[in-house]
Design an enzyme around this catalytic site. Sequence first.
Site, mmCIF file in Angstrom:
data_model
loop_
_atom_site.group_PDB
_atom_site.id
_atom_site.type_symbol
_atom_site.label_atom_id
_atom_site.label_comp_id
_atom_site.label_asym_id
_atom_site.label_seq_id
_atom_site.Cartn_x
_atom_site.Cartn_y
_atom_site.Cartn_z
ATOM 1 N N SER A 1 3.392 -33.055 -0.826
ATOM 2 C CA SER A 1 2.793 -34.024 0.087
ATOM 3 C C SER A 1 2.365 -33.343 1.389
ATOM 4 C CB SER A 1 3.770 -35.172 0.317
ATOM 5 O OG SER A 1 3.136 -36.281 0.895
ATOM 6 N N ASP B 1 -1.303 -42.569 -7.010
ATOM 7 C CA ASP B 1 -1.056 -41.896 -5.742
ATOM 8 C C ASP B 1 -2.340 -41.948 -4.913
ATOM 9 O OD1 ASP B 1 -0.346 -40.225 -3.653
ATOM 10 O OD2 ASP B 1 -0.055 -38.442 -4.899
ATOM 11 N N HIS C 1 3.305 -41.042 -6.391
ATOM 12 C CA HIS C 1 3.612 -40.168 -5.271
ATOM 13 C C HIS C 1 5.123 -40.131 -5.001
ATOM 14 C CE1 HIS C 1 2.425 -37.805 -1.785
ATOM 15 N NE2 HIS C 1 3.500 -38.324 -1.207
#
Length: 349
Positions: free
Chosen positions: A133, A289, A319
Amino acid sequence: MGVMYIITLMENIVPVSDEHVTVTVENFDGVEVVLYQPKQPGGDPEARRAVIYLHGGGWCLGSSRMGPYDMLARKMAIELNAVIVSVEYRLAPAHHFPVPYEDVYRVVKHFLQMGVLAQFSVDPGRIAISGDSAGGNLAAAVSQQLLKEPSPQVHLKAQALIYPVLQALDLNTPSYQQNQDMPILPRTLMVRFWSLYFTSDKAFFRAMMSNTHNNPESSSLLKFVNWSAFLPESYRRKYNYSAPAVGRGQFGTSQPSPSLADPRASPLLVPDSALRSLPKAYILTCEYDVLRDDGIMYVTRLRAAGVAVTHQHYQAGFHGALMFTVWPADFLLARRMTDDYVRWLKENL
């Protein structure tokens, strides 16, 4: 389930050594890192790999001490016989961009010195940078910036980006639209992370929410994030491309950070010539995501620039899935993602 996930995810542990891994807290050029060193006997210690790992959390949350990150670091240290450097970079909003990036860059520059690598018995030809991320964002940005260093002694061999966030110019890509209400990382939360990374001006957050935050400087770079050109047809589907609106760049009573057009914040904002010499890449994306298309666009652009890329897309993925390895949120999907990721590192580092 959501509450238990947050409690589990946010639980920090005290780094402790065990029979397989020595864990210490070190200071690399003023930045705290958690260092994992395998205790594997025998073999040539000079062949030892190293992975510099950068945790996620939208630049605002998280720590390498969290249970899932600690477990991942130990697994990599043991299975790869690798030194793992987990970086405790400073967080927004107390520290806006470029502070988190600069913390990471200082750690990387310190670690890549020949004397430091020798101290930890690391082979200078077997070093990767990785992150998930926001950590994937930092890893990609550092990989690019290292290419600008004059006569570096050590080069990264690989970069591994796990559902990375890579651009702040267009927050209305198909994946942002498709997954705007998806748990874990809804669009509103990702936009808030982006805005807090740059500024505490709430007007800027509102502009980002409406995708009207671009200024004349950043608008000239929209060509690098044009998803109608860089996404395969299967991901564009029913969505029609419309270039984000361009504002004056002023919100409320303060100026937003000029960093919107800075590739150290948005690694997609560089020409192909800046990508050609990057190390081989592993990019993991998930269907559910908002950041899916950021990763896929980077895959397209890296391949066009001649970089070797392994793209692992999880059709059932979401995610943050890699973090679901701690009871009571222990998912088979997370185990498979972890095994695939570590296997790639083993084969390519």
